[in-house]
Design an enzyme around this catalytic site. Structure first.
Site, mmCIF file in Angstrom:
data_model
loop_
_atom_site.group_PDB
_atom_site.id
_atom_site.type_symbol
_atom_site.label_atom_id
_atom_site.label_comp_id
_atom_site.label_asym_id
_atom_site.label_seq_id
_atom_site.Cartn_x
_atom_site.Cartn_y
_atom_site.Cartn_z
ATOM 1 N N HIS A 184 0.809 -1.214 0.000
ATOM 2 C CA HIS A 184 0.000 0.000 0.000
ATOM 3 C C HIS A 184 0.846 1.268 0.000
ATOM 4 O O HIS A 184 0.326 2.349 -0.276
ATOM 5 C CB HIS A 184 -0.932 -0.003 1.213
ATOM 6 C CG HIS A 184 -1.983 -1.075 1.165
ATOM 7 N ND1 HIS A 184 -3.286 -0.827 0.776
ATOM 8 C CD2 HIS A 184 -1.927 -2.402 1.430
ATOM 9 C CE1 HIS A 184 -3.981 -1.953 0.818
ATOM 10 N NE2 HIS A 184 -3.176 -2.924 1.215
ATOM 11 N N ASP A 211 3.170 9.656 -1.109
ATOM 12 C CA ASP A 211 2.063 8.814 -0.664
ATOM 13 C C ASP A 211 1.842 7.705 -1.668
ATOM 14 O O ASP A 211 1.902 7.926 -2.886
ATOM 15 C CB ASP A 211 0.778 9.648 -0.532
ATOM 16 C CG ASP A 211 -0.071 9.220 0.651
ATOM 17 O OD1 ASP A 211 0.037 8.053 1.064
ATOM 18 O OD2 ASP A 211 -0.846 10.045 1.153
#
Length: 472
Positions: free
Chosen positions: A158, A366
């Site tokens: 992730h 991110d």
């Protein structure tokens, strides 16, 4: 149909009917997949025990079976607070200055992965598909292979994957990557992170990467692909139109008394660029004094990982910056930054998003960032807000019609805030329509279906080379 065994650091228990709060989109998607495949979700309970026993707490809620174990305090300190969040997390977010290398951390990480493997092993049946999640459990597949598991196994990361030169600063980096190659499928959020991984295995390990991005390793074919994660679009848009969201919308709108609203919603983390965001808003206020009293920044930042020193430091820094900026720009009836250190249910967040004229999503790095997609989904198509999005968020590859910014440039972000607040309705509508199509069409169900299909070996795109355009 094969069963699905999901393994992650923590397990999200399905909400009982009528329970307060809402689950995140990832939990909703995984629960849906587990119900469909009669599967089990295994992980740490979040609780500590005086002595590790490997006892499994099995529960069944809303058609989903969960299995959790408790860890010792030393496990939590070395594996979770240590190697996962003081070594891998900062390194994977390009913060080598915050990365801590401690032999005890590494030993704790391997020990807990071994404990995960021993505990989940009795639950795995011969035809099960095993889906492991995230940086906490990178070597788990290799450990399971050593224990005789021959099942198809996949890992989805992730977070970002760092460039080769950064990863090479990690002690025993090659051993860690070699353990990942024991999975059958390796999934990344974007083609950028995928390409960084493939570069590493070529340059540091001398492995061949095929045209379809598969890797030949020990006589096996490892599929590596980008699977951009999305939100549960239907569930979230329903929440945005619900009563709780409407109440939150009215509450926020009435409190600002006609002023424009900018909103940021981020876990309190140095990777989110909150300090730079506050400085950019301060720069905007200073450069446009005629607008200084007409816009409010609402920053919701729930604390996290309070046992890690760098997280304590970021909280202190932000509190100091908030006080300084508010002291310089506030009036007796106006405070420019509303800095809130608590979380809110997703229904209320949906209402806050809808009330905000500008969504400010400016992480320094991110993996994806689903707040950007939630902000888009929550908007009124007839009067939508504007999304300001960091070019270093994984979602920027899909949400190209946002106002993309370099979050390190205070001047650039300040200018973009002015552009967003001045944007005419026609431009806001066409930008939002294009963003909404991406968020709707590539939702979390699409993501998990693609990954499970690849994991089962039924992915028709497995032989197709991926590009930035394809991922976008």
């Amino acid at each position: 149909m094969s069963r699905l065994i999901v393994i992650s650091n923590r397990v999200s228990l399905p909400k009982a009917a009528g329970a307060a709060g809402a689950q995140g989109g990832l939990a909703v998607a995984l629960n849906s997949a587990l119900r469909e495949h009669r599967g089990i979700w295994f992980g740490w309970s979040g609780q500590e025990t005086a002595e590790f026993t490997g006892h499994l707490d099995m529960q069944r809620n809303d058609g989903v079976t969960t299995a959790t174990i408790d860890l010792e305090a030393q496990d939590v300190d070395e594996y979770y607070n240590g190697y996962a969040n003081r070594t891998l997390w900062p390194l994977f977010h390009y913060r080598i200055d915050l990365t801590e290398y401690d032999r005890n951390f590494g030993e704790g990480y391997e020990r807990v992965n071994e404990r995960f493997a021993d505990s989940v092993l009795p639950l795995i049946e011969p035809d099960d598909l095993v889906w492991v999640h995230d940086y906490h459990l990178l070597p788990l597949g290799s450990i399971l292979r050593d224990k005789g598991v021959k099942n198809r196994m996949g890992l989805f990361l992730h977070t970002p994957w760092p460039p080769t030169r950064l990863l090479a600063s990690l002690p025993f980096h090659e051993r860690l990557v070699a353990s990942m190659l024991e999975y059958d499928v390796l999934g990344f959020q974007t083609t950028e992170w995928l390409e960084s991984f493939l570069h590493y295995v070529q340059k540091e390990m001398g492995l061949k990467v095929n045209l379809d991005n598969s890797i030949d390793y020990k006589g096996r074919r490892v599929v590596a692909r980008a699977f951009p994660i999305g939100i549960d679009f239907t569930e979230f848009t329903e929440a945005a139109n619900g009563e709780e969201a409407r109440e939150a919308y009215q509450r926020l709108k009435s409190s600002v008394r006609g002023r424009k609203i900018l909103i940021g919603v981020d876990r309190l983390d140095y990777s989110k660029g909150l300090g730079e965001r506050f400085e950019s808003f301060s720069r905007f206020l200073g450069e446009h004094p005629h607008m200084a009293g007409s816009a409010v920044l609402l920053q919701i930042a729930p604390p996290s990982r309070g046992d890690v020193a760098s997280y304590q430091q970021i909280r202190e820094d932000l509190e100091r910056k908030t006080g300084h900026i508010n002291g310089a720009h506030a009036e007796v009836d106006f405070v420019p930054i509303r800095y809130v250190n608590r979380g809110y249910p997703r229904e209320q967040l949906a209402g806050f998003y809808r009330a905000a004229n500008v969504g400010v999503v400016t992480p320094l790095r991110d993996g994806m960032n689903l707040v950007a997609k939630e902000y888009v989904a929550a908007q009124d198509p007839e009067d939508p807000g504007v999304l300001i999005l960091s070019q270093f968020a994984g979602s920027a590859l899909q949400l190209k019609d946002a106002l993309l910014v370099n979050p390190h440039s205070v001047e650039h972000v300040a200018e973009t805030i002015k552009q967003a607040l001045d944007m005419p309705l026609a431009e806001r509508k066409w930008r939002h329509a294009r963003l909404l199509a991406s968020v709707r069409d590539e939702d979390v169900q699409h993501w998990r279906e693609q990954f499970v299909r690849a994991l089962a070996g039924n992915d028709k795109d497995a032989g197709v080379p991926q590009t930035q355009e394809k991922a976008a």
